[in-house]
Scaffold this motif. Structure first.
Motif, PDB file in Angstrom:
ATOM      1  N   LEU A 112       0.748   2.431   8.261  1.00 10.71           N
ATOM      2  CA  LEU A 112       0.102   2.593   9.396  1.00 10.71           C
ATOM      3  C   LEU A 112       0.913   2.909  10.682  1.00 10.71           C
ATOM      4  CD1 LEU A 112      -2.200  -0.427   8.897  1.00 10.71           C
ATOM      5  CD2 LEU A 112      -2.926   1.899   8.812  1.00 10.71           C
ATOM      6  N   VAL A 113       0.498   3.808  11.627  1.00 10.17           N
ATOM      7  CA  VAL A 113       1.274   4.140  12.638  1.00 10.17           C
ATOM      8  C   VAL A 113       0.530   3.767  13.893  1.00 10.17           C
ATOM      9  CG1 VAL A 113       2.549   5.899  13.952  1.00 10.17           C
ATOM     10  CG2 VAL A 113       2.118   5.993  11.480  1.00 10.17           C
ATOM     11  N   HIS A 114       1.156   3.014  14.728  1.00 15.03           N
ATOM     12  CA  HIS A 114       0.479   2.478  15.933  1.00 15.03           C
ATOM     13  C   HIS A 114       0.544   3.575  17.214  1.00 15.03           C
ATOM     14  CE1 HIS A 114      -1.369   0.122  19.353  1.00 15.03           C
ATOM     15  NE2 HIS A 114      -0.103   0.336  19.998  1.00 15.03           N
ATOM     16  N   THR A 115      -0.246   3.945  17.677  1.00 12.87           N
ATOM     17  CA  THR A 115      -0.034   5.042  18.653  1.00 12.87           C
ATOM     18  C   THR A 115      -0.447   4.700  20.191  1.00 12.87           C
ATOM     19  OG1 THR A 115      -1.749   6.571  18.301  1.00 12.87           O
ATOM     20  CG2 THR A 115      -0.055   6.820  16.727  1.00 12.87           C
ATOM     21  N   PRO A 116      -0.199   5.360  21.142  1.00  7.78           N
ATOM     22  CA  PRO A 116      -0.789   4.783  22.309  1.00  7.78           C
ATOM     23  C   PRO A 116      -2.519   5.301  22.100  1.00  7.78           C
ATOM     24  CG  PRO A 116       1.306   6.074  22.622  1.00  7.78           C
ATOM     25  CD  PRO A 116       0.804   6.301  21.246  1.00  7.78           C
ATOM     26  N   THR A 117      -2.906   5.790  21.508  1.00 12.20           N
ATOM     27  CA  THR A 117      -4.328   6.448  21.355  1.00 12.20           C
ATOM     28  C   THR A 117      -5.096   5.607  20.167  1.00 12.20           C
ATOM     29  OG1 THR A 117      -3.689   8.453  20.045  1.00 12.20           O
ATOM     30  CG2 THR A 117      -3.760   8.586  22.437  1.00 12.20           C
ATOM     31  N   GLY A 118      -4.252   4.835  19.230  1.00 12.55           N
ATOM     32  CA  GLY A 118      -4.973   4.080  18.336  1.00 12.55           C
ATOM     33  C   GLY A 118      -4.090   4.375  16.978  1.00 12.55           C
ATOM     34  N   ARG A 119      -4.566   3.797  16.019  1.00 13.40           N
ATOM     35  CA  ARG A 119      -4.008   3.573  14.708  1.00 13.40           C
ATOM     36  C   ARG A 119      -4.110   4.602  14.048  1.00 13.40           C
ATOM     37  NH1 ARG A 119      -5.006  -2.266  11.960  1.00 13.40           N
ATOM     38  NH2 ARG A 119      -4.177  -2.864  13.900  1.00 13.40           N
ATOM     39  N   LEU A 120      -3.137   5.101  13.372  1.00  9.70           N
ATOM     40  CA  LEU A 120      -3.218   6.304  12.398  1.00  9.70           C
ATOM     41  C   LEU A 120      -2.485   5.848  10.923  1.00  9.70           C
ATOM     42  CD1 LEU A 120      -1.958   9.299  14.518  1.00  9.70           C
ATOM     43  CD2 LEU A 120      -4.400   8.598  13.827  1.00  9.70           C
ATOM     44  N   ARG A 121      -3.165   6.349   9.859  1.00 10.76           N
ATOM     45  CA  ARG A 121      -2.761   6.015   8.477  1.00 10.76           C
ATOM     46  C   ARG A 121      -2.193   7.293   7.879  1.00 10.76           C
ATOM     47  NH1 ARG A 121      -4.134   1.780   4.991  1.00 10.76           N
ATOM     48  NH2 ARG A 121      -5.978   1.047   6.445  1.00 10.76           N
ATOM     49  N   PHE A 122      -1.024   7.084   7.323  1.00  6.72           N
ATOM     50  CA  PHE A 122      -0.511   8.014   6.384  1.00  6.72           C
ATOM     51  C   PHE A 122      -0.187   7.468   5.176  1.00  6.72           C
ATOM     52  CE2 PHE A 122       2.694  10.683   4.706  1.00  6.72           C
ATOM     53  CZ  PHE A 122       2.762  11.879   5.073  1.00  6.72           C
ATOM     54  N   SER A 123      -1.030   8.109   4.189  1.00  2.00           N
ATOM     55  CA  SER A 123      -1.094   7.443   2.625  1.00  2.00           C
ATOM     56  C   SER A 123      -0.710   8.756   1.768  1.00  2.00           C
ATOM     57  CB  SER A 123      -2.403   6.951   2.449  1.00  2.00           C
ATOM     58  OG  SER A 123      -2.642   5.979   3.088  1.00  2.00           O
ATOM     59  N   ASP A 124      -0.126   8.300   0.774  1.00  2.00           N
ATOM     60  CA  ASP A 124       0.018   9.203  -0.562  1.00  2.00           C
ATOM     61  C   ASP A 124      -1.407   9.545  -1.249  1.00  2.00           C
ATOM     62  OD1 ASP A 124       0.717  10.655  -2.789  1.00  2.00           O
ATOM     63  OD2 ASP A 124       2.320   9.091  -3.389  1.00  2.00           O
ATOM     64  N   PRO A 125      -1.920  10.542  -1.112  1.00  2.00           N
ATOM     65  CA  PRO A 125      -3.307  11.035  -1.523  1.00  2.00           C
ATOM     66  C   PRO A 125      -3.276  11.140  -3.031  1.00  2.00           C
ATOM     67  CG  PRO A 125      -2.500  12.865  -0.550  1.00  2.00           C
ATOM     68  CD  PRO A 125      -1.415  11.894  -0.090  1.00  2.00           C
ATOM     69  N   THR A 126      -2.021  11.199  -3.844  1.00  3.61           N
ATOM     70  CA  THR A 126      -2.115  11.293  -5.057  1.00  3.61           C
ATOM     71  C   THR A 126      -2.242   9.923  -5.831  1.00  3.61           C
ATOM     72  OG1 THR A 126       0.225  11.026  -5.342  1.00  3.61           O
ATOM     73  CG2 THR A 126      -0.435  13.372  -5.150  1.00  3.61           C
ATOM     74  N   ARG A 127      -1.920   8.772  -4.924  1.00  6.07           N
ATOM     75  CA  ARG A 127      -2.120   7.563  -5.161  1.00  6.07           C
ATOM     76  C   ARG A 127      -3.308   6.790  -4.866  1.00  6.07           C
ATOM     77  NH1 ARG A 127       3.805   4.876  -5.558  1.00  6.07           N
ATOM     78  NH2 ARG A 127       5.175   6.691  -5.742  1.00  6.07           N
ATOM     79  N   ARG A 128      -3.754   7.229  -3.668  1.00  7.89           N
ATOM     80  CA  ARG A 128      -4.986   6.687  -2.955  1.00  7.89           C
ATOM     81  C   ARG A 128      -5.866   7.715  -2.624  1.00  7.89           C
ATOM     82  NH1 ARG A 128      -4.620   1.424  -0.211  1.00  7.89           N
ATOM     83  NH2 ARG A 128      -6.262   1.356   1.399  1.00  7.89           N
ATOM     84  N   PRO A 129      -6.570   8.406  -3.486  1.00  9.90           N
ATOM     85  CA  PRO A 129      -7.258   9.448  -3.052  1.00  9.90           C
ATOM     86  C   PRO A 129      -8.265   9.221  -2.072  1.00  9.90           C
ATOM     87  CG  PRO A 129      -7.076   8.896  -5.393  1.00  9.90           C
ATOM     88  CD  PRO A 129      -6.579   7.883  -4.845  1.00  9.90           C
ATOM     89  N   THR A 186       0.790  -1.228   0.146  1.00  7.88           N
ATOM     90  CA  THR A 186      -0.120  -0.015  -0.047  1.00  7.88           C
ATOM     91  C   THR A 186       0.866   1.263   0.002  1.00  7.88           C
ATOM     92  OG1 THR A 186      -1.613  -1.159   1.277  1.00  7.88           O
ATOM     93  CG2 THR A 186      -1.688   1.177   1.388  1.00  7.88           C
ATOM     94  N   PRO A 187       0.590   2.103  -0.755  1.00  8.49           N
ATOM     95  CA  PRO A 187       1.411   3.727  -0.833  1.00  8.49           C
ATOM     96  C   PRO A 187       1.069   4.435   0.437  1.00  8.49           C
ATOM     97  CG  PRO A 187      -0.491   3.642  -2.381  1.00  8.49           C
ATOM     98  CD  PRO A 187      -0.511   2.178  -1.798  1.00  8.49           C
ATOM     99  N   GLY A 188       1.730   3.679   1.641  1.00 16.57           N
ATOM    100  CA  GLY A 188       1.545   4.572   2.822  1.00 16.57           C
ATOM    101  C   GLY A 188       1.931   3.539   3.960  1.00 16.57           C
TER     102      GLY A 188
END
Length: 422
Positions: free
Chosen positions: A98-115, A94-96
């Motif tokens: 997932l970041v596991h944090t103490p408050t939950g999981r965040l997603r960082f993706s390239d919006p130009t490839r995954r609008p 996946t072009p991005g």
């Protein structure tokens, strides 16, 4: 191409060759290919039973296991020039991330490839508007600037470069530091900023993938392009001689030029006095599970940095695991140690949000010389010429990447050809 094994064809080996390459990793194979294409006779000898060096794949209980977690970046120029990418049957991540944090999981993706991932970048989720603007500006510059301009930037640490770009410590700690730790194999962001900008550019322009048969498919493709009989396996070299090299079993390998493309420890043994940097150590734990704990081909990192990264390899390439099984790879800094796998299981259970009691530790792979230390000032390319007729290449002569290793091999070939055919 066919590979010879040690112990046969002794008469053929004693014939003087133009260039002897010691080591069949991607640097040595790239060098051999360029020398052969130029019309010179070349022979590659490899101590192991297969080509690839650190870039190898094994079969373990029906699973495809690489010797440490590695990926293929489709934007690498040296790779694209030498390998037909479609022949590797690449499967993308996946072009991005997932970041596991103490408050939950965040997603960082390239919006130009995954609008559809654009809402993940809304201010307040991963970062504030100022951070997002600063990161977008850095990204646009690295994406559009020619590599030669990035190579001329002042060389600082990556952490300093991020701060100079206006990116806050909060975003660095939440995303960039845990993600880049898995790229540089160090979590202080002490790596050369020039190298960071080149890596960031390559990720923006390319796609991170896995070959269907594992990363070992890359060196096998390089070796397959060489003339039949060029590579001789299970042939360790004991020392260099005035006229070539001597194998561990006492056979002479005459050559007009010798290129040492083996690992760092072999380089210092065969070429005393050659400067080789320190290397990062990484260990990858491979777990087999009855089902995927994620269900998508995405890297997962941890803000607490209990591991570098983890992913479900069988979500990327289903053939990496037998039917009704999943293969999870998790990398950590340093060597394996007692109790470390138990602590890692607990971290993975939290990060994946699932129990790990049914997971089976398939194997552990520690790579002692995974990546060279690349603190600033970091030369992005160094001469391979050591002395008349003696050359050395590898990622330690360029940058710690497949691109860097191949580029060093290509430079060795150019310098050899310049000396042998002035």
């Amino acid at each position: 191409m066919t590979n010879e094994r040690g112990g046969g064809h002794v008469a053929a080996v004693r014939e003087t060759t133009d260039v002897l390459v010691i080591g069949a990793g991607v640097a040595g194979l790239a060098c051999a290919r360029d020398v052969a294409d130029a019309g010179l006779r070349v022979r590659v000898v490899e101590a192991s039973d297969e080509v690839g060096g650190r870039m190898r794949s094994d079969r373990v209980e029906g699973f495809v296991v690489d010797r440490g977690f590695q990926v293929v970046n489709t934007s690498y120029p040296q790779l694209r020039r030498r390998v037909v990418l479609k022949d590797l049957r690449l499967r993308p991540f996946t072009p991005g991330v997932l970041v596991h944090t103490p408050t939950g999981r965040l997603r960082f993706s390239d919006p130009t490839r995954r609008p559809r991932s654009l809402p993940d970048l809304l201010p307040g989720r991963l970062a504030g508007p100022r951070d997002l603007a600063a990161l977008a500006a850095l990204t646009a510059r690295d994406l559009l600037a020619p590599p030669r301009r990035l190579k001329r930037l002042p060389d600082t640490t990556t952490r300093t470069a991020l701060a100079d770009a206006g990116i806050s410590d909060a975003l660095v700690e939440r995303f960039l530091r845990p993600f880049l730790a898995g790229v540089f194999l160090e979590d202080d962001l002490a790596t050369s900023s020039r190298f960071f900008h080149l890596v960031w550019r390559s990720m923006l322009r390319g796609t991170l993938c896995l070959p269907a048969e594992g990363v070992g498919a890359v060196p096998r493709a390089l070796a397959g392009a060489l003339p039949t009989g060029t590579v001789r396996l299970e042939t360790p070299v004991e020392r260099l001689t005035p006229g070539g090299a001597l194998t561990a079993d006492g056979r002479e390998l005459p050559a007009r030029a010798v290129v040492v493309a083996a690992g760092p420890r072999s380089v210092t043994d065969l070429l005393p006095g050659v400067d080789v940097p320190a290397y990062r150590v990484v260990t990858t734990y491979y777990h087999a599970a009855p089902r995927s704990p994620l269900g998508e081909p995405t890297l997962l990192v941890d803000t607490r940095r209990r591991f570098l990264n983890t992913c479900v390899l069988s979500d990327v390439v289903p053939g990496h695991a037998p039917p009704a099984h999943a293969l999870i790879a998790t990398s950590v800094l340093g060597p394996d140690a007692e109790g470390r796998e138990n602590r890692l299981r607990a971290a993975l259970a939290e990060a994946y949000g699932t129990g790990t009691e049914g997971w089976h530790l398939l194997t552990v792979r520690t790579v002692q010389e995974a990546l060279p230390v690349m603190t600033p000032p970091q030369p992005l390319s160094r001469t391979t010429r050591v002395s008349p007729g003696r050359y050395v290449c590898g990622d330690h002569r360029a940058t710690g990447s497949v691109q860097g290793a191949m580029a060093s091999g290509a430079r060795a070939a150019r310098e050899v050809l310049r000396d042998l055919r002035p």
